[in-house]
Design an enzyme around this catalytic site. Structure first.
Site, PDB file in Angstrom:
ATOM      1  N   TYR A  60       0.562  -1.117  -0.242  1.00 39.09           N
ATOM      2  CA  TYR A  60      -0.333   0.223  -0.019  1.00 39.09           C
ATOM      3  C   TYR A  60       1.033   1.246  -0.273  1.00 39.09           C
ATOM      4  CZ  TYR A  60      -3.986  -2.985   1.418  1.00 39.09           C
ATOM      5  OH  TYR A  60      -4.607  -4.547   1.437  1.00 39.09           O
ATOM      6  N   SER A 207     -13.072  -4.443   1.853  1.00 35.96           N
ATOM      7  CA  SER A 207     -14.222  -3.637   0.894  1.00 35.96           C
ATOM      8  C   SER A 207     -16.208  -3.837   1.431  1.00 35.96           C
ATOM      9  CB  SER A 207     -13.926  -3.929  -0.164  1.00 35.96           C
ATOM     10  OG  SER A 207     -12.927  -4.035  -0.998  1.00 35.96           O
ATOM     11  N   ARG A 211     -16.510  -0.861  -1.828  1.00 34.08           N
ATOM     12  CA  ARG A 211     -15.823  -0.189  -2.031  1.00 34.08           C
ATOM     13  C   ARG A 211     -16.382   1.165  -2.515  1.00 34.08           C
ATOM     14  NH1 ARG A 211     -10.725  -2.522  -3.919  1.00 34.08           N
ATOM     15  NH2 ARG A 211     -11.065  -4.586  -3.869  1.00 34.08           N
TER      16      ARG A 211
END
Length: 342
Positions: A60, A207, A211
């Site tokens: 990330y 999620s 999302r």
């Protein structure tokens, strides 16, 4: 704000907040990275609110998300109150993204994450994506060594198929499996959820609000900026068809006196006490709303009604972009094939 209870995740001893915080979006992926001081403030607010299960990965923000969390923990001095989950296994090679489960890579990733996070031990260390070239037993043996050395407390898998979960668990107990799970992403329910429950493995849905689509609907897609990878996802490219899902969820949320995001997240919470979702956000107000989902109660009839809004026959488009499809519910070759190469 609702009190966030503590729950056991899996059967190996890990205790976490009943809802976690996905930190990926703080460092990009959904567009540009957010200002570091604001994100540190958000992390501190989450911890103060009782959300102590922080989810990140070495991939990330190109390692920067782990560094961000490390800074936030150092400033607050609450390492003993927080459960850090990070991941390894996705890397870029020659401009392409691949999964890697090679033992030397496992170890080097762990050492890097420990340094960036500024900790001596990772609470929950996931195989982020399954390397379909390396038997899962080979990867797990190295992870088991890291546990024995005190560098990792518990081991998890992400997007593994049921047979891979079983094979991994036979080498060393798996504490949690992380998969996408929401009203409109339910492919794990047939095999993965029953397997986890049979083996005493916790389930961590990422999620859980689709999302963001189940929170705000089509306007989310209309306002995506360049660099947001959701633009490439088939499900978001079919927004005119899928908007009906949001509209129905939102209408039911209005009837119940909560937001659409809270209703969608409450549906995930109602899947069982072994389920700990990790909704991500970069905004304090959204975080507070997500915590509020813990107070939303659903009857079995309401659960069934919600599920009818987002059935597989209704939702159009895969949940991942094509280039990531090989990363979903993956299997690895048998251990005998690896031995033959030695």
């Amino acid at each position: 704000m609702a009190v966030v209870p503590k729950v056991k995740l899996g059967s190996q001893g890990l205790v976490v907040s009943a809802q976690g915080l996905g930190c990926m979006g703080m460092s990009g992926s959904y567009g540009l990275p957010k200002p570091e001081p604001d994100m540190i403030k958000l992390i501190h607010h989450a911890i103060d609110s009782g959300v102590t299960f922080l989810d990140t990965s070495d991939v990330y923000g190109g390692n920067t998300n782990e560094t961000l969390i490390g800074k936030a923990l150092k400033e607050s001095g609450v390492r003993d109150k927080v459960q850090i989950a990070t991941k390894f296994g996705i890397r870029g090679v020659d401009g392409k993204t691949e999964a890697c489960g090679d033992p030397a890579y496992v170890r080097s990733c762990c050492e890097g994450s420990l340094k960036r996070l500024g900790v001596d031990c990772i609470d929950l260390y996931y195989v982020h994506r399954i390397d379909t070239r390396v038997p899962i037993e080979v990867t797990m043996r190295e992870l088991k060594k890291l546990v024995e050395e005190g560098k990792v407390r518990y081991i998890g898998l992400s997007e593994a198929c049921a047979s891979t979960i079983r094979r991994a668990h036979a080498v060393h107990p798996i504490t949690a499996v992380q998969n996408e799970w929401s009203l409109w992403s339910r492919d794990l329910e047939d095999e993965i959820v029953p397997t986890c429950r049979e083996l005493g493995i916790g389930i961590v849905p990422y999620s859980p609000i689709g999302r963001g689509f189940l929170a705000v609907g089509p306007s989310l897609v209309e306002n995506l900026i360049e660099g947001d990878f959701r633009k490439k996802m088939p499900r978001f490219q079919n927004v005119n068809h899928n908007k009906t899902v949001f509209e129905r969820v939102n209408e039911m949320a209005t009837r119940k006196g909560c937001s659409a995001a809270q209703l969608a997240l409450a549906w995930v919470h109602h899947q069982g006490t072994d389920v700990v979702p990790i909704p991500g956000t970069t905004k304090l107000e959204n975080f507070n709303q997500n915590v509020g989902a813990l107070s939303v109660k659903l009857t079995r009839e309401e659960m069934t009604e919600l599920e009818s809004f987002a059935s597989s026959e209704v939702v159009k488009g895969e949940r991942h972009a094509v280039m990531h499809m090989t990363f979903i519910n993956s299997e690895t070759p048998p251990l005998s094939t690896w031995k033959a190469k030695l």
